[in-house]
Design a protein around this motif. Structure first.
Motif, short mmCIF file in Angstrom:
data_model
loop_
_atom_site.label_atom_id
_atom_site.label_comp_id
_atom_site.label_asym_id
_atom_site.label_seq_id
_atom_site.Cartn_x
_atom_site.Cartn_y
_atom_site.Cartn_z
N GLU A 20 0.43 -1.19 0.33
CA GLU A 20 -0.01 -0.40 -0.38
C GLU A 20 0.75 1.36 0.42
N HIS A 21 2.53 1.08 -0.43
CA HIS A 21 2.61 2.39 0.06
C HIS A 21 4.12 2.12 -0.77
N THR A 22 3.98 1.67 -2.38
CA THR A 22 4.85 1.73 -3.27
C THR A 22 4.93 2.74 -4.31
N ASP A 23 3.57 3.30 -4.04
CA ASP A 23 3.55 5.05 -5.44
C ASP A 23 4.89 5.93 -4.29
N PRO A 24 4.91 7.65 -4.67
CA PRO A 24 6.19 8.02 -4.25
C PRO A 24 5.64 9.23 -3.65
N ILE A 25 6.32 10.15 -2.62
CA ILE A 25 5.83 10.29 -2.11
C ILE A 25 5.88 11.94 -2.70
N GLU A 43 4.33 9.42 6.06
CA GLU A 43 4.90 9.14 5.34
C GLU A 43 5.74 8.07 5.30
N LEU A 44 6.92 8.69 5.68
CA LEU A 44 7.88 8.16 6.43
C LEU A 44 8.13 6.89 7.46
N GLU A 45 7.12 6.92 8.17
CA GLU A 45 6.83 6.69 9.25
C GLU A 45 5.93 5.84 8.77
N GLU A 46 5.10 5.74 8.11
CA GLU A 46 4.06 5.14 7.41
C GLU A 46 4.88 3.95 6.60
N ARG A 47 5.53 4.02 5.66
CA ARG A 47 6.19 3.11 5.15
C ARG A 47 7.50 2.74 5.92
N GLY A 48 7.56 2.58 7.23
CA GLY A 48 8.52 1.83 7.40
C GLY A 48 9.20 2.24 8.72
N GLY A 49 9.83 3.56 8.78
CA GLY A 49 11.13 4.26 8.60
C GLY A 49 10.35 5.09 10.18
N LYS A 50 11.80 4.96 11.02
CA LYS A 50 11.87 5.71 12.23
C LYS A 50 12.27 7.05 12.24
N ILE A 69 15.03 16.26 7.78
CA ILE A 69 14.48 14.79 7.65
C ILE A 69 15.39 13.74 8.40
N TYR A 70 15.46 13.24 9.54
CA TYR A 70 16.87 12.49 10.14
C TYR A 70 16.20 10.82 10.35
N LEU A 71 16.59 9.92 9.76
CA LEU A 71 15.33 8.68 9.77
C LEU A 71 16.05 7.20 9.74
N ARG A 72 15.94 6.05 10.80
CA ARG A 72 16.25 5.46 10.61
C ARG A 72 15.63 4.10 9.69
N GLN A 73 16.24 3.48 9.31
CA GLN A 73 15.29 2.31 8.82
C GLN A 73 16.29 1.39 7.99
#
Length: 273
Positions: A20-25, A43-50, A69-73
Motif C-alpha cells: 500500500e506504500h509503493t507510490d512516490p511521495i 509518510e516515511l514512518e508509515e513506510r517503515g522508517g523511524k 528529516i533524520y530517520l533510520r530504516q
C-alpha cells in the motif's frame, strides 16, 4: 524506497515498502515547507522508517547545516532534504553545501535523499550520491584559486586521503593523479559525463601550477588572473602559464590534454633556456 518528483532515487533506501506504500511521495510545488516536512516525515514512518529527529543540525569542519528529516530504516541512517520551490543557482549551491558538510561530518556514511516539487538539477542529484568522484568533489567543494598555494595544499591533502597515497609536488606524481582522476570519473556508472565542480578544477589546476613553480630555479611566482587565463597564472621568467585552464581541459578531454606532458614540456623548455 524514497521517491522524488515521480522517480525513484538512486539510493537503495530502507526496506521495500509494503504494497500500500509503493507510490512516490509527492511534493506540492510552492507549498509551505515546514508543513510539507511534517507530512513527509509522517509518510516515511508509515513506510517503515523511524524518525530520529526533525531539523537535525549537522556540524563538520566545513560548517554547520540543518537537514529537515533524520530517520533510520533497516539499521541504516538517512537524511532527507525537502524542497518545495523552484531551483536556481543559489538554491543548488546551498544544496551542494549541505551535501559537502554532511559528507565531512560524523554522519558521512548516512544516506542522503532529496524530495522536490520541481525537477532536481542534475548536478544536485549527482552530488547527493556516493560515487567516488562525487565524494572527492564534495571534499573539494569549498576550494577557490584566490590563494593558489593554499588551494594546491588542500587538493594534495584531500587527494592523498581519498586515494591512500602521499602526493607531493614532484612531476612524477602527475601521471598518477591523472590515472586516479580518470578512474574515478569514468568509473561512475550512473553518469556518462559527471559534473565537474569549480573546486575540483581549481584544486587540480593549483596543484599543477604549484608543482611546476617549485621545480624551476629560481621558483616561479603566482600572479593574479590574466585576461586570457581562467585563474591565477604562474610566471617563470618570460613564460606565463594558465594551469587552471589546463586542468579544466584535462578534466573535459582526458589524456589528450595530459597534465604530465604539459609540465614535462614546460620544465624541458625552462632547462633548455
Amino acid at each position: 524506497m524514497i521517491w522524488r518528483d515521480g522517480e525513484a532515487t538512486p539510493e537503495e533506501v530502507v526496506a521495500e515498502a509494503s504494497e500500500e506504500h509503493t507510490d512516490p511521495i509527492k511534493i506540492a510545488r510552492d507549498a509551505a515547507r515546514p508543513a510539507t516536512i511534517l507530512r513527509v516525515a509522517g509518510e516515511l514512518e508509515e513506510r517503515g522508517g523511524k524518525i530520529l529527529e526533525l531539523f537535525k543540525e549537522i556540524e563538520s569542519p566545513l560548517g554547520r547545516v540543518v537537514l529537515p528529516i533524520y530517520l533510520r530504516q533497516d539499521e541504516r541512517d538517512f537524511f532527507v532534504e525537502v524542497a518545495t520551490g523552484p531551483w536556481d543557482d543559489r538554491k543548488a549551491g546551498e544544496a551542494l553545501d549541505k551535501a559537502a558538510i554532511l559528507r565531512s561530518s560524523e554522519h558521512a556514511e548516512a544516506g542522503l535523499e532529496i524530495l522536490s516539487g520541481y525537477p532536481v538539477p542534475p548536478e544536485v542529484e549527482y552530488f547527493f550520491g556516493t560515487s567516488p568522484a562525487a565524494l572527492l568533489q564534495l571534499d573539494l567543494a569549498r576550494l577557490t584559486p584566490d590563494r593558489p598555494e593554499v588551494c594546491a595544499g588542500l587538493f594534495r591533502e584531500v587527494g592523498s586521503n581519498h586515494w591512500g597515497v602521499d602526493l607531493d609536488y614532484e612531476p612524477g606524481y602527475l601521471p598518477l593523479v591523472e590515472e586516479l582522476l580518470i578512474a574515478a570519473l569514468e568509473g561512475d556508472e550512473a553518469q556518462n559525463s559527471p559534473p565537474l565542480s569549480s573546486g575540483l578544477v581549481a584544486g587540480l589546476g593549483c596543484f599543477l601550477g604549484e608543482t611546476i613553480r617549485r621545480n624551476v630555479s629560481p621558483p616561479g611566482v603566482w600572479l593574479p588572473t590574466e585576461r586570457w587565463g581562467e585563474g591565477p597564472v604562474v610566471e617563470i621568467g618570460e613564460i606565463v602559464l594558465d594551469p587552471i585552464g589546463k586542468a579544466r581541459a584535462f578534466l573535459e578531454y582526458g589524456p589528450e590534454e595530459s597534465l604530465a606532458f604539459y609540465a614535462e614540456y614546460v620544465l624541458e623548455q625552462w632547462d633548455g633556456g
